[in-house]
Design a protein around this motif. Sequence first.
Motif, short mmCIF file in Angstrom:
data_model
loop_
_atom_site.label_atom_id
_atom_site.label_comp_id
_atom_site.label_asym_id
_atom_site.label_seq_id
_atom_site.Cartn_x
_atom_site.Cartn_y
_atom_site.Cartn_z
N TYR A 140 0.82 -1.21 0.00
CA TYR A 140 0.00 0.00 0.00
C TYR A 140 0.86 1.26 0.00
N ALA A 141 1.99 1.21 0.67
CA ALA A 141 2.86 2.39 0.66
C ALA A 141 3.45 2.58 -0.73
N SER A 142 3.85 1.48 -1.36
CA SER A 142 4.52 1.65 -2.65
C SER A 142 3.53 2.01 -3.75
N LYS A 143 2.26 1.65 -3.56
CA LYS A 143 1.26 1.94 -4.59
C LYS A 143 0.73 3.37 -4.50
N GLN A 144 1.15 4.14 -3.52
CA GLN A 144 0.66 5.51 -3.40
C GLN A 144 0.95 6.30 -4.67
N VAL A 145 0.09 7.26 -4.92
CA VAL A 145 0.13 7.97 -6.19
C VAL A 145 1.27 8.99 -6.24
N SER A 146 1.77 9.42 -5.09
CA SER A 146 2.86 10.40 -5.08
C SER A 146 3.75 10.18 -3.86
N TRP A 147 4.92 10.75 -3.92
CA TRP A 147 5.83 10.68 -2.78
C TRP A 147 5.22 11.33 -1.56
N ARG A 148 4.45 12.39 -1.82
CA ARG A 148 3.84 13.13 -0.73
C ARG A 148 2.90 12.21 0.08
N THR A 149 1.95 11.58 -0.61
CA THR A 149 1.01 10.74 0.12
C THR A 149 1.74 9.53 0.72
N ARG A 150 2.78 9.06 0.05
CA ARG A 150 3.53 7.92 0.58
C ARG A 150 4.13 8.29 1.95
N VAL A 151 4.76 9.45 1.99
CA VAL A 151 5.35 9.90 3.26
C VAL A 151 4.26 10.08 4.31
N LEU A 152 3.14 10.69 3.90
CA LEU A 152 2.07 10.96 4.86
C LEU A 152 1.48 9.67 5.44
N VAL A 153 1.24 8.70 4.55
CA VAL A 153 0.64 7.46 5.01
C VAL A 153 1.59 6.73 5.96
N VAL A 154 2.86 6.67 5.59
CA VAL A 154 3.81 5.98 6.45
C VAL A 154 3.94 6.72 7.79
N PHE A 155 3.90 8.05 7.73
CA PHE A 155 3.95 8.82 8.98
C PHE A 155 2.72 8.52 9.85
N ASP A 156 1.54 8.43 9.20
CA ASP A 156 0.32 8.13 9.96
C ASP A 156 0.42 6.78 10.65
N TRP A 157 0.93 5.80 9.92
CA TRP A 157 1.07 4.48 10.53
C TRP A 157 2.00 4.55 11.75
N SER A 158 3.11 5.24 11.56
CA SER A 158 4.07 5.34 12.68
C SER A 158 3.43 6.07 13.85
N LYS A 159 2.72 7.13 13.52
CA LYS A 159 2.04 7.93 14.54
C LYS A 159 1.08 7.06 15.34
N ARG A 160 0.35 6.21 14.63
CA ARG A 160 -0.61 5.35 15.31
C ARG A 160 0.11 4.40 16.27
N PHE A 161 1.24 3.88 15.81
CA PHE A 161 2.00 2.98 16.67
C PHE A 161 2.45 3.69 17.95
N VAL A 162 2.88 4.94 17.79
CA VAL A 162 3.46 5.66 18.93
C VAL A 162 2.38 6.27 19.82
N PHE A 163 1.46 6.99 19.20
CA PHE A 163 0.52 7.79 20.00
C PHE A 163 -0.90 7.23 20.04
N GLY A 164 -1.19 6.21 19.25
CA GLY A 164 -2.56 5.73 19.15
C GLY A 164 -3.37 6.63 18.23
N ARG A 165 -4.67 6.37 18.16
CA ARG A 165 -5.54 7.13 17.26
C ARG A 165 -6.13 8.33 17.99
N ASP A 166 -6.43 9.34 17.23
CA ASP A 166 -7.00 10.57 17.80
C ASP A 166 -8.51 10.40 17.97
N SER A 167 -9.02 10.77 19.13
CA SER A 167 -10.47 10.62 19.35
C SER A 167 -11.20 11.96 19.35
#
Lengths: 582, 582
Positions: free
Chosen positions: B552-579
Amino acid sequence: MRSSTFFERFSRTFHDHPSLVKLLVVFTVTGGSLVASAESKSYDGMNVVNSHEADSKKKKVVVLGTGWAGTSFLKNLKNSAYDVQVLSPRNYFAFTPLLPSVTCGTVEARSVVEPVRRIIRKKHLDIHYCEAECFKIDAQNKKVYCRSAQDTNLKGEEEFAVDYDYLVIAVGARVNTFNTPGVEEHCHFLKEVEDAQKIRRTVMDCFERASIPTLSDEERKKALQFVIVGGGPTGVEFAAELHDFVNEDIVKLYPQVKDLVKITLLEAGGHILNMFDKRITAFAEKKFQRDGIELKTGSMVVKVSDTEISTKERSGEISSMPYGMVVWSTGIASRPLIMDFMKQIGQANRRVLATDEWLRVEGCENVYAMGDCATINQRKVMEDISAIFRKADKDNSGTLTVKEVQEVIDDICERYPQVELYLKNKQMNSIVDLLKESKGDVAKESIELDIEELKKALSEVDSQMKNLPATAQVAAQQGVYLADCFNRMEEAENNPEGPLRFRGEGRHKFRPFRYRHLGQFAPLGGEQTAAQLPGDWVSIGRSSQWLWYSVYASKQVSWRTRVLVVFDWSKRFVFGRDSSRI
Amino acid sequence: MRSSTFFERFSRTFHDHPSLVKLLVVFTVTGGSLVASAESKSYDGMNVVNSHEADSKKKKVVVLGTGWAGTSFLKNLKNSAYDVQVLSPRNYFAFTPLLPSVTCGTVEARSVVEPVRRIIRKKHLDIHYCEAECFKIDAQNKKVYCRSAQDTNLKGEEEFAVDYDYLVIAVGARVNTFNTPGVEEHCHFLKEVEDAQKIRRTVMDCFERASIPTLSDEERKKALQFVIVGGGPTGVEFAAELHDFVNEDIVKLYPQVKDLVKITLLEAGGHILNMFDKRITAFAEKKFQRDGIELKTGSMVVKVSDTEISTKERSGEISSMPYGMVVWSTGIASRPLIMDFMKQIGQANRRVLATDEWLRVEGCENVYAMGDCATINQRKVMEDISAIFRKADKDNSGTLTVKEVQEVIDDICERYPQVELYLKNKQMNSIVDLLKESKGDVAKESIELDIEELKKALSEVDSQMKNLPATAQVAAQQGVYLADCFNRMEEAENNPEGPLRFRGEGRHKFRPFRYRHLGQFAPLGGEQTAAQLPGDWVSIGRSSQWLWYSVYASKQVSWRTRVLVVFDWSKRFVFGRDSSRI
């Protein structure tokens, strides 16, 4: 004097070595955060212990609102002797100074909010949150009436009442439209996160609309006429953000319409940013002129229709212009809840809810108010002058000696901060200088005044009184102050620490709230920020922008939002802003 | 056989060395992206040159839609001989497979979208985008009629017409409610980014509502009854996401209501994930049972009211249950625009717009359709059998020899892919085996068939025809295919590269579209994903989850969204989801 020299040197160093600025950013961010994390740890340790001692007869504290004041109260509360119920229609705290950045996607909306439940969970105290809006305060029966805030297919608004022993009102304010017709219906505001998101969508709408092939140039220009009403820091920052967005991102994506964009800032007064130093105002006005942002001062909005905004100039002339979007950012007014409450407690003739210097609402018991919803009604020296005289005149001689005055002067200065301010402004070292000035040419020790002479000496002092500005900084400091009072409630009961009660017996339980102004920023776009710091230090330019970054990053309410905001800034540098209309 | 062994070994390696998985992720992400970036660079170089040669007599291509098909068409178009106008109500491309992740904040909405203008700007071709919705296609006059999509105070919907030489329809589909009463009004869908955002807010609403102090336990349970209708990949993934959200984040923030949460998945068929391998279905059903997600198969929704959802069981019994939120994810239907268009071109009696194997809409000229809005109407061998016979029988002997058949077999297989599929399924090496089977026990070389015998030999072949699934993968491949056709339009005119025309003269201009299935994922929550890859390779568990991340990361349409998606995943691992409810 010394601090001002330090600041000057400090500032010069940064101008000479810009890389130092970046280093400072890292240190400030890391340092500020370490402090925050160290603090929170020490709380945790305390609170776990405290919560074990919890008993069922805790005093009930109800907190209304989760903005700056409410959240900083909750964050700083350490006393487990309370059962705290937080009520707010928003289940998150929003870092409002970054809202203008959210309007154009420099920072994401989610990066500036932190769920309230996350904040209170870390405290390990008896704090409960409920997503509901208070619609009535019944101070007589110590109750607040609330309504749940959901509007989805869950159906039906629940209404319920909550009892309190102490009530903390921190509901903020609403936008002041000055009853200008059409504003509610057609203008955007910039107070809530939703407002910022809506502005962002509308900005994109305007550009998409202007790109429709069949439109005339006239219509395109209309769609791209952005009007901002109000030249305060928020309006100015939004204008600057929008200008940056257009020049950094839009030009690449909408090349055919970029030249039709026009940003107009309307200000009823003579200058924008009038709460700032004149150097900052002048710089901002010049920068806006260079940037092509039209600035219309002395221009008051009289009406907003669905297509046009009408203004009245100083000359009395009324003119109209078509617009694509209007953002209204002119000031604040009391919420209906507060207006209603003021009527109940005999403050009906006031504009804003009044509290005393201890943030206690005047005219009712155990109710506190802070932040934008209230204002501190400072006590005038002149109102209490006879009481002060009586208290100071220990030997009941009918006159005050210097010695007698000096014995109570600390209490006077604490109770009436305007005295100290007056002395400072007159560049006097102590009250004796003031007495001496009023008394004329006598030796300092032999000064003796009767009540009329004391009145004369202090007659100008009350002119120094000023209302505090409605800023996040004030609200946050009030929250910290009130939490501190609640933390030491029992101690202070036995060992009052405040100044002498001039009209009563003994001492006040707490010292009154005192605001410490830490400075203010005005981002002007293009990586230029104006900063006005204490000691009249003014800094404008790129170094202040970096200071702004570091201060705003370090002031974030949690590590999570800190990381998110810094990531958003970096993202903007690398990829620009997102123009998707979602 | 060989590839399956490779996959097995591959899979075993990962089970033994989980750290390898993570390494793979990095390589896949980086590798995929490098390829993407290399590609885009080479385009850029080409296109700058091409755009200089641009002349005013370019053919006009109108593209409707900016989903998977439309965007992949635009991304792969390299030919500067066209003047391309893109029309879509959404000015962004959304990476829809991540929408279920958006519903609970695992990934942010902004991270899965990329502005269309950003995509086309990189192409340096004559491509223009306009935010408008097409509401009528006039194939007779080669025009489409559009309406601008803004709804704000810009006032008035603009309508306009656009001419085309070629029309590419890629508008996607709408949700199929099967005319079930109440679905439109009370259910959430999960097709658009806005849907996902709305679901996220509603989930938080449900939890906030359940926390209101005055509610009965009954009412709390109702608020926390989440119903998902449809056991396809989207429904299953959303159920899994919601379960993870509750168990990883909600339990900490809403400890008093966490035990009242109930997730129910309704599926009209006998099993969930019925397009997947049985092993995956069984695993998913068992996992859901373990997780406490209620699974009701054979349960058809007959009505949704504002408080209850009614279902009809296989037994005919009708039962109702109260709900807090219903997410409807059962399948797709044609949009009104397409229905109307189908009537115009004589396809009124079909359910879905039909195209031929070259994605050309049947019954009109120069109109192409792809993605969820169309289906490929595969040609049956039996319909063309006489033509095939005539073409193959070069000596007009009335019978076909093996040699004659072998000469046209490549063309047959290309034109009728079901032939190849049939041979493969029967584990035959070549058509000769098939002929031999039908002919009985003769030496291969001496086989000769008349038309009836050929019919008999191929009689079963058409049973292999299947409609392509309505997935992002199909749409994206169609976009690439069609762009490739447009890129080589002039070349192919002179040198047709397709198979023989059995019913006409010469060869088809292009090879027909052929779908390559690259596998499919079904995330099941708790870092467990089921993957079904080509070669019947099934993998379930944590390693597939990492494969999912990397694909899913490699299939992203641009480098921008690729970085954002990977950052979101990392964020979720570290901080959990925002409520926060924004």
